[in-house]
Every structure is written in structure tokens, then in C-alpha cells.
Design an enzyme around this catalytic site. Structure first.
Site, short mmCIF file in Angstrom:
data_model
loop_
_atom_site.label_atom_id
_atom_site.label_comp_id
_atom_site.label_asym_id
_atom_site.label_seq_id
_atom_site.Cartn_x
_atom_site.Cartn_y
_atom_site.Cartn_z
N HIS A 134 -24.21 -25.85 -5.89
CA HIS A 134 -25.26 -24.82 -5.74
C HIS A 134 -24.87 -23.81 -4.66
O HIS A 134 -25.75 -23.19 -4.04
CB HIS A 134 -26.62 -25.44 -5.40
CG HIS A 134 -26.98 -26.61 -6.25
ND1 HIS A 134 -27.63 -26.50 -7.45
CD2 HIS A 134 -26.72 -27.94 -6.07
CE1 HIS A 134 -27.79 -27.70 -7.99
NE2 HIS A 134 -27.23 -28.60 -7.18
N SER A 255 -11.65 1.24 0.41
CA SER A 255 -12.77 2.03 -0.11
C SER A 255 -12.49 3.48 0.20
O SER A 255 -11.88 3.80 1.22
CB SER A 255 -14.06 1.56 0.56
OG SER A 255 -15.01 2.61 0.58
N LYS A 261 -12.79 -1.58 4.55
CA LYS A 261 -12.86 -2.42 3.35
C LYS A 261 -11.51 -2.89 2.84
O LYS A 261 -10.51 -2.18 2.89
CB LYS A 261 -13.57 -1.67 2.21
CG LYS A 261 -15.04 -1.47 2.43
CD LYS A 261 -15.84 -2.76 2.61
CE LYS A 261 -16.17 -3.39 1.28
NZ LYS A 261 -17.03 -2.51 0.46
N GLU A 268 -11.97 -9.15 -9.14
CA GLU A 268 -13.14 -8.56 -9.81
C GLU A 268 -12.78 -8.10 -11.22
O GLU A 268 -13.56 -8.27 -12.17
CB GLU A 268 -13.69 -7.39 -8.99
CG GLU A 268 -14.30 -7.87 -7.68
CD GLU A 268 -14.60 -6.73 -6.72
OE1 GLU A 268 -15.69 -6.72 -6.16
OE2 GLU A 268 -13.74 -5.85 -6.53
#
Ligand code: ARG
Length: 431
Positions: A134, A255, A261, A268
Site C-alpha cells: 500500500h 525542466s 529539476k 515516465e
């Protein structure tokens, strides 16, 4: 379909040569005609290889393009090639040859990714991290154990590919349009020449069956599931919140706005592209579902999803292999997270069980201790447990020795460092 089925040209040519050779034995081609066909087809193959060949959309597909070019090249003999054959058994043969080749390549790519994971598992066999359920900290494991879980998944993916290969590697050539031919070619000989395991046994099924593509697409989709889960783990591990891993600059991006970043784009994209793999499977199943026997042009819709899944998965496997090889694990951050004494709450319950407390009661007693720890803001390992229940002895604190707790997990499949190292040795032998 020439815009996409051209990529089966080598398979189409191999199938045609085997078909032509069988025609010599059947007496529908002379040796000389066969030689002209074989040579002409080899020339066409070289032309396509080098990009010289001019494909025509008017000729619809790869089969008509090659056959027409052959007849242009060698004349009358070329016009005899299609005797006792239809594009229906031809396309089924080509697609099976194509799938077989790609299954073998994907299997090699899967092994490469497994090896990259295994090397990292070896390096970080003893690096403790929390294992999660979880996405809540559960019990201690090691990075090695965690990565080996993916090695296992990929092994099953390879087994699925190997299994689907058995049903791919069957020769439909000789099934004709749907009902074979009055000219009997030696189908066994054709199958042997093309290195198929055996021949199909029902002409109607043979030319309209696309199960083997569906199975292959499913196998690829499930590999996508595994890669997507790995991606998600790595995305979490690379976040500041976890800080367990760092990916190389080559596999992350900055970024355009936020200078700090380091985005895990490869992960992804892998996760995102899994959607295509699922979509391709569903597209094929849906295209095939309403078709009466036998061939219907709908079946031509099988190839784009097939090719797309192969391209997508192959790329994902290659890039992920590189990315995993370049990944660094931040052992200190892992150790810090794994030092949360709550990870050993289950071990504390096991301690009580070993002292004769029934597990349900032990679970409750530890639950009380955890509540006390939260209420008084005292780490669980610093509570005076003897105050919580008479069942705890002064030795209860020893439960919180993380190394010992890990070392006690010796059952097969459990993550003691010794077990993990033995698994690594086993996988090294296997891969
Ligand atoms: N391009 C076609 C396909 O991919 C080849 C078979 C065509 N057969 C036919 N009867 N029109 O399915």
C-alpha cells in the site's frame, strides 16, 4: 498496406523461394525457372536492403510488389511463382516468420535487461530498504531482493514468449486461398526449409488464424506491465521524498522552467507507452472478433498493432537496460529509511509468539505498543516494552537489530542477505 508490410520483405522472399523449390518437385517449375526465380528474388532483396527498390501503392502490398518486380525482371518464370498459392497463405507465412524472428530478438533484449538488473542486485545485495505494501513501509528487504523480483517477472515474460513461439512456428503455406490446391506441393519440405516445427492441419483455420499474434501481443503487453511497475518504483526512488536512487543525466531531463529539476523521463515514457501495448492487443482482438471464416480484409489490420508493439517494447527494453546499468543507489538514504523501527513491528509480534503468545494477541499487544509510541512520540525501539505487557522480557529490544532481523529471514524466497546472494549466484548461472 505496403506502407507498413514492406518490412516483411525478407520473410516474403524466403517463403517464395521455399514455395518455388517445392514447385520443382511438383513439376510445375523447371530447375532453370527455379534458379531464375531464386536469383531474381535475391536481387530484389538486395535492392530493398539498399533502399533502391521502388514500392508502388497501386500494387497494394509487399506480396504483389515483389511478385510484380520479379516478373518484370525475369519474365514468364516469374508469372509461375504464384501457382498453388494465395496471398492468404503467403501473408500468414510471412507474419509467422516475422513474429518468430522478433520473439527471438525480444528474448535477447529481455535477457540483457535481466543482466543489468542482476548486476545492480549483486552490487546492492545487502543494501537494506523498506519493503512496501500500500506504499506504506512494511518490512525490511534489500535493494538486491527488490531488483531480483523484476528479474523473476522478466523470466516469466521470456517463458511466455517461448510458449507463444511454439504456436507461431507452424507453417500455413500450401493452404492456398482457403481450400488448399489441386496441385500438391510437399508442405513438409516447405516447412523444413523455412525452419518451421510442423505444418498447419486445416486450411481454413490456417489462413484466418491470428491467435498467434494475439498471444504475442499479450506477452508484450504483460512485459509492458512489468516495465511500467519498474518505472514507477524508480520514479519513487528518485524523488526527494525517497532519495534511494539517482539516474544518470543521460536518462533524465531538465525542466524548461525549473532549474533544479531532474525528471525521470525514460521511466515516465516507459510507463506511458505501456498504454500503447495494451491498445494494440485490444485492437487486434476487436478486429478479429466478428469475422466469419475465412479470410476477410479486416485481417490486414493485424500488422500495424503488431509492428508497433514490437518497436515500442524493443526500444523500451534497450533504453531501460542502459538506464538500469547507469543507476546509482544511495545506500545511506536507503539505510536511514530502513532504520525506522516500525519496520520490525511484525518481528516484535513474532518474538511474542516465540514466547507462547497466540499471534492474534501478539498482534494486538504490538499494536498497543505502536499506539503508545505514536502518542508519546517515542520511537518503538526506545519504549520500555516491559511496561506495556508482562509478555515482553528485557530481551525484547534485541528484536530491533535490523541486521539480525534481516538475517533471520532465511526461508526460501525470503530476503536474508545470504539468500539474496545465493539467488544472485543462481541467476548468474542461468543468464
Ligand atoms: N495485405 C493483405 C493482408 O495483410 C494480404 C492478403 C490479401 N488477401 C486478399 N484476399 N485480399 O492481409
Amino acid at each position: 498496406s505496403i506502407s507498413y508490410d514492406w518490412r516483411m520483405y525478407r520473410h516474403d522472399i524466403a517463403g517464395s523461394i521455399a514455395h518455388a523449390r517445392a514447385q520443382v518437385n511438383a513439376g510445375t517449375l523447371t530447375e532453370d525457372e527455379f534458379s531464375a526465380i531464386e536469383q531474381g528474388l535475391h536481387e530484389i532483396e538486395t535492392e530493398i536492403d539498399s533502399g533502391e527498390f521502388e514500392f508502388s501503392t497501386e500494387l497494394e502490398d509487399i506480396h504483389m510488389n515483389i511478385e510484380t518486380a520479379l516478373t518484370k525482371k525475369i519474365g514468364a518464370a516469374g508469372a509461375k511463382l504464384h501457382t498453388a498459392r494465395s496471398r492468404n497463405d503467403q501473408v500468414a507465412t510471412d507474419t509467422r516468420l516475422y513474429c518468430r524472428e522478433e520473439i527471438d530478438q525480444l528474448t535477447a533484449h529481455l535477457t540483457a535487461l535481466q543482466s543489468a538488473l542482476l548486476n545492480q542486485a549483486d552490487k546492492y545485495a545487502a543494501a537494506v530498504i523498506p519493503g512496501y505494501t500500500h506504499l506504506q513501509r512494511g518490512q525490511p528487504v534489500t535493494v538486491g531482493h527488490h531488483l531480483l523480483a523484476y528479474v523473476e517477472m522478466l523470466e516469466r515474460d521470456k517463458a511466455r514468449l517461448a510458449d507463444s513461439r511454439k504456436r507461431v512456428n507452424i507453417c500455413p503455406l500450401g493452404s492456398g486461398a482457403l481450400a488448399g490446391s489441386t496441385i500438391n506441393l510437399d508442405r513438409q519440405q516447405i516447412a523444413r526449409e523455412l525452419e518451421f516445427d510442423c505444418i498447419t492441419t486445416n486450411s481454413m483455420d490456417a489462413i484466418s488464424d491470428r491467435d498467434y499474434i494475439a498471444e504475442f501481443l499479450f506477452a508484450m503487453a504483460l512485459t509492458g506491465t512489468h516495465l511500467s511497475r519498474l518505472s514507477e518504483d524508480l520514479i519513487l526512488w528518485c524523488s526527494s521524498e525517497f532519495g534511494f536512487a539517482t539516474l544518470s543525466d543521460a536518462h533524465t531531463t531538465g525542466s524548461s522552467l525549473m532549474p533544479q529539476k531532474k525528471n525521470p523521463d525514460v521511466c515516465e515514457l516507459t510507463r506511458g507507452k505501456t498504454g500503447r501495448l495494451y491498445g494494440n492487443l485490444v485492437a487486434l482482438l476487436t478486429a478479429a472478433k466478428g469475422l466469419p471464416l475465412t479470410y476477410n480484409r479486416d485481417l490486414q489490420e493485424d500488422k500495424e498493432p503488431l509492428f508497433d508493439s514490437i518497436d515500442t517494447l524493443k526500444l523500451a527494453l534497450m533504453v531501460n537496460t542502459e538506464m538500469i546499468a547507469d543507476m546509482t543507489i544511495n545506500v545511506e538514504a536507503c539505510q536511514a529509511a530502513a532504520s525506522d523501527p516500525l519496520l520490525l513491528a511484525t518481528d516484535l509480534a513474532d518474538y511474542l509468539v516465540k514466547n507462547g503468545v497466540p499471534f492474534r494477541q501478539a498482534h494486538e499487544l504490538v499494536g498497543q505498543a505502536v499506539a503508545e509510541s505514536v502518542k508519546t512520540n517515542t520511537p518503538l525501539d526506545q519504549l520500555d516494552l516491559t511496561q506495556v505487557s508482562e509478555h515482553y522480557g528485557p530481551d525484547a529490544k534485541e528484536v530491533f537489530d535490523l541486521q539480525k532481523a534481516l538475517a533471520a529471514r532465511t526461508n526460501p524466497g525470503a530476503p536474508s542477505v545470504e539468500n539474496v546472494k545465493a539467488e544472485i549466484t543462481r541467476w548468474q548461472g542461468k543468464l
